[in-house]
Design a protein around this motif. Structure first.
Motif, PDB file in Angstrom:
ATOM      1  N   LEU A  72       0.076 -34.431  98.475  1.00 19.75           N
ATOM      2  CA  LEU A  72      -0.552 -35.736  98.363  1.00 19.75           C
ATOM      3  C   LEU A  72       0.310 -36.817  98.991  1.00 19.75           C
ATOM      4  O   LEU A  72      -0.182 -37.787  99.533  1.00 19.75           O
ATOM      5  N   SER A  73       1.634 -36.669  98.938  1.00 21.41           N
ATOM      6  CA  SER A  73       2.529 -37.683  99.469  1.00 21.41           C
ATOM      7  C   SER A  73       2.505 -37.753 100.977  1.00 21.41           C
ATOM      8  O   SER A  73       3.000 -38.709 101.560  1.00 21.41           O
ATOM      9  N   HIS A 115      -4.427 -45.967 100.508  1.00 26.42           N
ATOM     10  CA  HIS A 115      -3.121 -45.332 100.642  1.00 26.42           C
ATOM     11  C   HIS A 115      -2.438 -45.744 101.941  1.00 26.42           C
ATOM     12  O   HIS A 115      -1.248 -46.066 101.966  1.00 26.42           O
ATOM     13  N   TRP A 164       0.561 -40.762  93.981  1.00 24.99           N
ATOM     14  CA  TRP A 164       1.248 -40.647  95.267  1.00 24.99           C
ATOM     15  C   TRP A 164       2.520 -41.495  95.295  1.00 24.99           C
ATOM     16  O   TRP A 164       3.569 -41.038  95.759  1.00 24.99           O
TER      17      TRP A 164
END
Length: 353
Positions: free
Chosen positions: A57-58, A147, A192
């Motif tokens: 996810l990062s 994000h 995240w």
């Protein structure tokens, strides 16, 4: 060897056309992102079921990324196509056809989610897990935009891009109809950010700041103190960020104003409390937890201290933010048989947030 996860059904789109990207409206200070129900540009119907683990996810949204042999159990032949299953608790699964990403969704371990989000999971996320019978979430375009906005603020690109991209916003408001995924998108952003090592102040239930507990009017400010809510906020903030707080010194030396404690009244002849020299943010938060008279003042001071942190990125994520712009549960006695509702902006923690 476990079988590959099944392809979830794409939901029916209602308010947003997947083929035309939605342009968020911007206000003077914040940018509103509309989250509509249904499919996004990442979802298309397809009869194939080829699942490949893409990245953590990062590492979003750098898709596709190279496959790591350490995260692969074994390839499975399915009509000439290799299917690889990842063993990581938090990873991305994608359907790929001719190097084109068709469908993306996140496979999250329930224990990992509860540890990274100790303040509590959003109700919509829990319901999604129960309805789908798997801890999986769809990665929608709205989350990727959110994000990417914060990622580019903290990690700017090395080369300047001449293309006209969306303007970066340090303050973003998620807007949309009920149950369209705002809380899930915010929780995924917090997940995240914490994986990246950020200091995150996460409030999953902003309505709790304006309902329940004790409330007292502070004669010095004319605002209403809610010490029980302040204590709970500080305890939740300490659950994940303890290691960061021990390394960050307090930068404001002013004494902390005191108010009435939860059910114990006010201290006599004491209006403030000074923090010892060399105190850290961990000491500040602990002071508010141990001394109920200082809980509200510590929450207000913590918000100011977080704005001065430069060593690590800081994210403040508030869910149910709209409850801070309406009336609270509290009422002020005006006459014997008359009461006045107290607005949320009259509460000390909300006013100074």
């Amino acid at each position: 060897m476990p079988s590959p996860p099944l392809l979830p059904r794409a939901r029916r789109a209602s308010s947003i056309n997947p083929k035309t990207p939605h342009r968020p409206r911007s206000t003077r200070r914040c940018q509103k992102h509309k989250l509509g129900r249904g499919a996004s540009p990442w979802t298309k119907k397809t009869p194939l079921s080829m699942w490949v683990p893409m990245a953590f996810l990062s590492s979003l949204p750098h898709l596709p990324s190279p496959f790591s042999p350490a995260r692969t159990l074994a390839p499975i032949s399915n009509s000439g196509t290799q299917i690889k299953i990842s063993t990581e608790p938090t990873c991305i699964y994608s359907l790929i056809i001719d190097n084109l990403v068709i469908f993306v969704w996140v496979w999250i371990c329930m224990e990992s989610s509860k540890s990274v989000l100790p303040e509590g999971l959003p109700t919509g996320m829990v319901k999604e897990f129960e309805d789908s019978l798997r801890p999986a979430l769809l990665v929608r375009q709205s989350f990727l935009d959110l994000h990417d906005n914060f990622r580019r603020i903290v990690y700017p690109p090395l080369t300047l891009s001449h293309s006209k991209g969306p303007k970066l916003r340090k303050q973003v408001v998620l807007d949309g109809p009920v149950s369209c995924g705002k809380s899930i998108a915010l929780a995924m952003l917090v997940h995240w950010a914490r994986d990246e090592g950020w200091l995150v102040f996460y409030v999953p239930r902003g309505r709790d700041w304006t309902h329940g507990g004790f409330f007292y009017k502070n004669p010095n400010t004319g605002l209403w103190d809610t010490p029980l809510q302040a204590e709970n906020v500080l305890k939740d903030f300490l659950k994940w960020n303890e290691s960061h707080l021990k390394q960050l010194p307090c930068q404001i030396s002013d004494p902390i104003p005191l108010g009435e404690g939860a059910g114990v009244g006010q201290l006599k002849d004491v209006d403030n409390m000074a923090m010892p020299e060399g105190s850290t943010l961990y000491d500040l938060v602990n002071t508010g937890i141990k001394h109920t008279h200082a809980a509200v003042g510590v929450v207000v001071r913590l918000r100011k201290e977080l704005s001065l942190v430069k060593n690590i990125p800081v994210l403040i994520a508030i869910d149910q933010y709209n409850s801070w712009f309406t009336f609270s549960e509290y009422e002020e006695a005006v006459k014997v048989h008359s009461r006045r509702p107290v607005h949320a902006r009259e509460l000390t923690m909300v006013y100074d947030a």
